[in-house]
Write a protein that holds these residues in place. Structure first.
Motif, PDB file in Angstrom:
ATOM      1  N   UNK A 138      22.056  52.718  27.348  1.00  0.00           N
ATOM      2  CA  UNK A 138      22.086  51.672  28.370  1.00  0.00           C
ATOM      3  C   UNK A 138      23.121  50.597  28.048  1.00  0.00           C
ATOM      4  N   UNK A 139      23.690  50.665  26.847  1.00  0.00           N
ATOM      5  CA  UNK A 139      24.683  49.679  26.437  1.00  0.00           C
ATOM      6  C   UNK A 139      26.078  50.175  26.791  1.00  0.00           C
ATOM      7  N   UNK A 140      26.831  49.360  27.480  1.00  0.00           N
ATOM      8  CA  UNK A 140      28.163  49.769  27.925  1.00  0.00           C
ATOM      9  C   UNK A 140      29.102  49.920  26.739  1.00  0.00           C
ATOM     10  N   UNK A 141      29.827  51.036  26.701  1.00  0.00           N
ATOM     11  CA  UNK A 141      30.809  51.252  25.646  1.00  0.00           C
ATOM     12  C   UNK A 141      32.015  50.360  25.901  1.00  0.00           C
ATOM     13  N   UNK A 142      32.711  50.037  24.839  1.00  0.00           N
ATOM     14  CA  UNK A 142      33.929  49.236  24.984  1.00  0.00           C
ATOM     15  C   UNK A 142      34.989  50.057  25.717  1.00  0.00           C
ATOM     16  N   UNK A 143      35.814  49.366  26.486  1.00  0.00           N
ATOM     17  CA  UNK A 143      36.872  50.049  27.222  1.00  0.00           C
ATOM     18  C   UNK A 143      37.807  50.788  26.270  1.00  0.00           C
ATOM     19  N   UNK A 144      38.021  50.238  25.087  1.00  0.00           N
ATOM     20  CA  UNK A 144      38.953  50.833  24.121  1.00  0.00           C
ATOM     21  C   UNK A 144      38.315  51.911  23.251  1.00  0.00           C
ATOM     22  N   UNK A 145      37.013  52.150  23.424  1.00  0.00           N
ATOM     23  CA  UNK A 145      36.311  53.081  22.545  1.00  0.00           C
ATOM     24  C   UNK A 145      36.702  54.525  22.821  1.00  0.00           C
ATOM     25  N   UNK A 146      37.064  55.242  21.761  1.00  0.00           N
ATOM     26  CA  UNK A 146      37.501  56.643  21.882  1.00  0.00           C
ATOM     27  C   UNK A 146      36.328  57.563  21.587  1.00  0.00           C
ATOM     28  N   UNK A 147      35.378  57.650  22.527  1.00  0.00           N
ATOM     29  CA  UNK A 147      34.214  58.490  22.275  1.00  0.00           C
ATOM     30  C   UNK A 147      34.535  59.963  22.505  1.00  0.00           C
ATOM     31  N   UNK A 148      33.714  60.814  21.880  1.00  0.00           N
ATOM     32  CA  UNK A 148      33.903  62.262  21.970  1.00  0.00           C
ATOM     33  C   UNK A 148      33.501  62.757  23.354  1.00  0.00           C
ATOM     34  N   UNK A 149      34.297  63.656  23.917  1.00  0.00           N
ATOM     35  CA  UNK A 149      33.990  64.248  25.212  1.00  0.00           C
ATOM     36  C   UNK A 149      32.789  65.188  25.095  1.00  0.00           C
TER      37      UNK A 149
END
Length: 326
Positions: A138-149
């Motif tokens: 429910x917590x928004x990820x940072x715009x710059x965050x490089x999360x795994x697809x």
């Protein structure tokens, strides 16, 4: 850092123990086969922070072992370094496709091995911090965050893509480098819920892989609405045709947010002029060039209007011609 090293050669295991011990990594457990490694993982009380897997082993080889480890929730993001005497491209591709983070070749260069292990330790420490904070969907990820697809064919970790380009031997194959920039990503990030934002990124990535179906490629999300992908080996389309198809497929996506608003991602494709067999340094530079190309066009589109994105079909040289008019 607690390390599990797996190799069917006892001499290699002794060498790893000595080299890593000199670097201060004394909490090392060894196994002589993939089967033994899985047995260790089933019974060990203290989890491991890093893995070293030899690729070619009888029975369960290092690639299959990596796949099985990645399927374990507690080790889904644990750094995995693959080890091999082989420098054939197919082994690099198999290793990174299985979820490896890095690749070390035999015979070992002690200094290089220590550097790779220290980099893995940094990744491991970052993963521990993330785990300690807990995953809050429910917590928004940072715009710059490089999360795994998620469940995207050919998807690998952002840092792993850099490692792949750096580690494969020079001159193995020609490559094409692309980057997709979602031009209105800031607006989408602001309006979408955390799950909706991840869905948008993953859906755009899926659209890219639909275009690349039948080709050999890797794709990664590097944050800020950027997807980087490399195509190696044979591809039936030109760079311009690939770019046009990606914009058509990804640009046709239409999302309905929880608020009821329809949003459409603005798709911009950046490319690199480098397609021949490249050195390690040139490969990294070519990937960066494609990202910068997409970012530059996104900036220009923001100034001149979304219709300018369609003019990128005219590459190569689009930016040069566009800028010449100012």
């Amino acid at each position: 850092m607690r390390i599990l090293a797996v190799d069917d050669d006892p001499i290699i295991l002794d060498l790893l123990t000595a080299v890593l011990g000199q670097a201060g990594y004394t909490d090392l457990v060894t196994a002589r086969s993939g089967e033994q490694a899985l047995s260790v993982l089933e019974t060990v009380e203290q989890p491991f922070d890093c893995f070293l897997f030899d690729i070619l082993m009888p029975g369960i080889d290092g690639v299959e072992l990596c796949q099985r480890v990645r399927a374990m929730p507690s080790y889904a993001a644990t750094p995995v370094l693959m080890v091999s005497r082989l420098d054939e491209k197919k082994h690099f591709d198999r290793a990174f496709s299985a979820g490896a983070n890095d690749y070390v070749t035999k015979p070992f260069d002690a200094t290089e091995l220590k550097v790779r292990i220290r980099l893995a330790e940094q990744v491991s420490n970052q993963q521990k911090i993330i785990a300690s904070q807990g995953l809050d969907r429910t917590k928004k990820v940072r715009l710059s965050e490089a999360f795994m697809l998620d469940d995207v064919p050919g998807a690998i970790d952002n840092l792993a893509l850099d490692a792949y380009l750096e580690r494969i031997p020079n001159g193995l194959t020609a490559m094409q480098f692309f980057a997709v920039k979602i031009g209105n990503i800031s607006d989408l990030h602001r309006k979408a819920t955390p799950d909706e934002y991840r869905l948008i990124i993953n859906s755009v990535a899926d659209a890219v892989t639909d275009v690349l179906s039948g080709s050999s490629y890797f794709i990664t999300h590097s944050g800020n609405g950027v997807l980087s992908f490399i195509v190696h080996g044979h591809i039936d389309m030109t760079i311009e045709e690939t770019s046009r198809m990606v914009r058509t497929e990804a640009g046709s996506l239409d999302f309905v947010l929880a608020s009821g608003e329809h949003v459409i991602p603005e798709i911009i494709v950046g490319t690199s002029s480098a397609t021949r067999k490249l050195t390690r340094t040139a490969r990294i530079q070519a990937l960066r060039e494609s990202i910068m190309d997409a970012e530059d066009v996104a900036t220009m589109v923001k100034r001149l209007g979304p219709q300018m994105a369609q003019n990128t079909d005219e590459r190569p040289g689009f930016l040069d011609r566009l800028m010449a008019g100012f």
